[in-house]
Design a protein around this motif. Structure first.
Motif, PDB file in Angstrom:
ATOM      1  N   UNK A  87      -3.884   6.879  -0.022  1.00 31.59           N
ATOM      2  CA  UNK A  87      -4.854   7.874   0.425  1.00 31.59           C
ATOM      3  C   UNK A  87      -4.753   9.068  -0.498  1.00 31.59           C
TER       4      UNK A  87
ATOM      5  N   UNK B 138      -0.326 -11.201   5.813  1.00 26.60           N
ATOM      6  CA  UNK B 138      -0.766  -9.859   5.440  1.00 26.60           C
ATOM      7  C   UNK B 138      -0.993  -8.992   6.679  1.00 26.60           C
ATOM      8  N   UNK B 139      -1.663  -9.562   7.687  1.00 27.76           N
ATOM      9  CA  UNK B 139      -2.000  -8.708   8.843  1.00 27.76           C
ATOM     10  C   UNK B 139      -0.763  -8.405   9.665  1.00 27.76           C
TER      11      UNK B 139
ATOM     12  N   UNK C  81       2.881  -3.958   3.591  1.00 26.79           N
ATOM     13  CA  UNK C  81       2.414  -4.470   2.299  1.00 26.79           C
ATOM     14  C   UNK C  81       1.079  -3.861   1.879  1.00 26.79           C
ATOM     15  N   UNK C  82       0.507  -2.995   2.720  1.00 28.64           N
ATOM     16  CA  UNK C  82      -0.797  -2.403   2.390  1.00 28.64           C
ATOM     17  C   UNK C  82      -0.691  -1.591   1.110  1.00 28.64           C
ATOM     18  N   UNK C  83      -1.633  -1.825   0.199  1.00 29.58           N
ATOM     19  CA  UNK C  83      -1.546  -1.182  -1.107  1.00 29.58           C
ATOM     20  C   UNK C  83      -2.481   0.015  -1.228  1.00 29.58           C
ATOM     21  N   UNK C  84      -3.274   0.302  -0.184  1.00 31.39           N
ATOM     22  CA  UNK C  84      -4.178   1.449  -0.242  1.00 31.39           C
ATOM     23  C   UNK C  84      -3.386   2.741  -0.343  1.00 31.39           C
TER      24      UNK C  84
ATOM     25  N   UNK D  62      -3.185 -15.048   5.033  1.00 36.10           N
ATOM     26  CA  UNK D  62      -3.805 -13.847   5.594  1.00 36.10           C
ATOM     27  C   UNK D  62      -3.058 -13.382   6.844  1.00 36.10           C
TER      28      UNK D  62
END
Lengths: 161, 362
Positions: free
Chosen positions: A39, A28-29, A34-37, A25
């Motif tokens: 918009x 990740x932070x 690497x954020x997969x969101x 984790x």
């Protein structure tokens, strides 16, 4: 004595596994790239759906306005909830002089489709496939009933051979 | 010391003198109490909003998401919108609930955290209540909150709520021990239970650096037990949304639910503040014994920033725990406390007492 050594081993091992989890984790932070969101409305122009995404059933037509559907109704039988409805007619073929089954309308009820993908492998001629479009919201339910074969389209020659 | 320029007692005493010049002794005391109460109420709501926003963002980034992004710049107004929504919601009540206790429970929880935050030293001269038994007071008061949880679970007349409340009771009774003992490890070093003296004793360096390995072990145990004390994941058995819907606050809605929610976050802040004060020197800037020039540079950063920085660092670690580890079963929870944390803690405090006795600490 052995019990005490085992006890300490257990504690150290437990801490190790916990730190391993926190490393994941923590990675990740510390890597916001690497954020997969996505918009959605903002990225409409650059949005690319996944290859295996199933949005709707489509029937590809080539440049001569020809499709590969023979009207065999295999997809209609394969469909578990009556989404596909094939209206066909026996039309005279001028070359051979015989009457032959040809589709008039390939009706697709999108409002009933669960995107289960059972119709696609059932098709012997690969006439239909899953499309990537997901913007299906409409104000009138009747707009969800689609006719997949384009007007004036024909069966591609050589598909049935 | 350079950081004396940031002393808040100048401000507070000037306010006191101003009030003295216009009214009598008793009314001055009452006015000051009201002012302190309003300040803490404001702090509560601001803390709640900020912490919930931080929690949602940190959680999102741990899970490769973005979190709230729509309301305001990067979703900063999201929690404000949520608070307004909660204020406007209908307070529901089950037909067979015990009405008096049902309404009382959220207030017990919020009052316990309200009383505990009074003893937290925010900065030099910025502390509402500097008791000579401050540490003892905070540990005693913070465990009253569990009474609120038990009452909430019982009064809801709901099996899930009751299971959640009983679990929470078992958990707090166990983990209170570890929190208390890990704090005692530092009290052995300082020789005082007063927060201002504990901070003063860390003028030459924080206890986590000066207390050798036992202080570090105590810090880790404090983090684990403190997370459990605030009923946060991985110790959130009292809520356990996958098993008990929402545990003890299943039947609550609207503002009463907001109280539980707020109390959870403020309790997290209080536990982190106590941890920062005991182990990381509270508002005391980072000092290393002989390096005078380094110490003077550190003194230019105001104590309030030091305090908030350390507190939010510990809050971040607690969030890291929550969003990494899966929830424990109740038997695993009690095994962790009684078979691991407590024996380690007892041996640790013994070693610490020996170190202090021989004068080996820095």
């Amino acid at each position: 004595m052995k019990a005490i050594i085992n006890y300490i081993k257990e504690v150290v091992g437990g801490i190790k596994t916990l730190i391993n989890g926190m490393k994941v984790t923590g990675y990740y932070i510390s890597h916001p790239k690497e954020i997969i969101t996505q918009q959605y409305p903002e990225n409409k122009d650059t949005l690319k759906m996944m290859d295996r995404f199933r949005g709707e059933v489509i029937m590809p037509h080539d440049e001569n306005n020809e499709h590969a559907c023979t009207g065999c109704e295999a997809c209609e039988i394969a469909c578990p909830n009556g989404t596909i409805e094939i209206i066909s007619d026996r039309i005279l073929n001028e070359e051979t002089g015989k009457k032959k089954k040809t589709i008039v309308k390939f009706v697709y009820h999108l409002q009933m489709c669960t995107m289960c993908n059972l119709c696609i492998p059932a098709c012997p001629t690969d006439a239909i496939k899953m499309g990537q479009n997901f913007e299906h919201a409409v104000f009138d339910r009747s707009k969800l009933t689609k006719v997949l074969n384009k007007p004036e389209s024909k069966l591609r020659a050589g598909v049935e051979d | 010391m350079k950081f004396d320029i940031y002393d808040f007692s100048v401000l507070t005493s000037s306010i006191h003198e101003l009030l003295r010049s216009v009214m009598g002794e008793t009314s001055v005391m009452i006015t000051e109490m009201v002012i302190v109460g309003i300040v803490f109420l404001t702090l509560f709501s601001v803390l709640g909003l900020v912490l919930i926003y931080i929690e949602r963002k940190v959680c999102a980034f741990f899970q490769q998401r973005l979190g709230p992004m729509r309301v305001g710049f990067w979703g900063t107004a999201q929690t404000v919108a949520d608070a307004i929504k909660l204020l406007l919601k209908e307070p529901l009540m089950t037909k067979s609930a015990d009405k008096f206790l049902f309404n009382l429970a959220p207030f017990i929880i919020i009052i316990s955290s309200f009383m505990a935050i009074a003893a937290v030293p925010f900065a030099l001269g910025l502390q509402a209540l500097d008791l000579n038994i401050g540490v003892f007071y905070v540990t005693a008061i913070s465990s009253i909150g569990v009474a609120g949880i038990l009452i909430a679970g019982w009064a809801s007349n709901n099996k899930y709520s009751l299971i959640g409340a009983i679990r929470s009771g078992a958990q707090i009774v166990s983990y209170e021990l570890s929190v208390g003992l890990s704090i005692l490890t530092i009290v052995v070093l300082t020789g005082s239970l007063q927060f201002s003296e504990i901070i003063e004793s860390q003028r030459d360096g924080w206890w986590i650096f000066r207390g050798h390995i036992p202080a570090f072990i105590a810090f880790v145990i404090f983090l684990i037990a403190g997370t459990a004390e605030t009923n946060r994941g991985p110790f959130d058995l009292a809520e356990a949304e996958s098993e008990l819907t929402a545990g003890f606050h299943t039947e609550y809605s609207g503002m009463k639910f907001a109280f539980f929610f707020l109390a959870e976050f403020v309790n997290m802040f209080i536990i982190s503040a106590i941890g920062a004060t005991m182990f990381l020197g509270g508002w005391m800037p980072l000092h290393f014994g002989e390096l005078t020039s380094f110490n003077e540079i550190m003194d230019f950063i105001p104590p309030l920033f030091w305090f908030l920085g350390k507190t939010f660092f510990i809050i971040f670690i607690m969030m890291w725990f929550k969003w990494t580890f899966p929830r424990l079963r109740i038997d695993q929870l009690l095994t962790l406390e009684w078979k691991y944390l407590l024996p380690i803690n007892l041996i640790n405090i013994l070693i610490m007492a020996f170190i202090v006795l021989m004068g080996w600490h820095f």
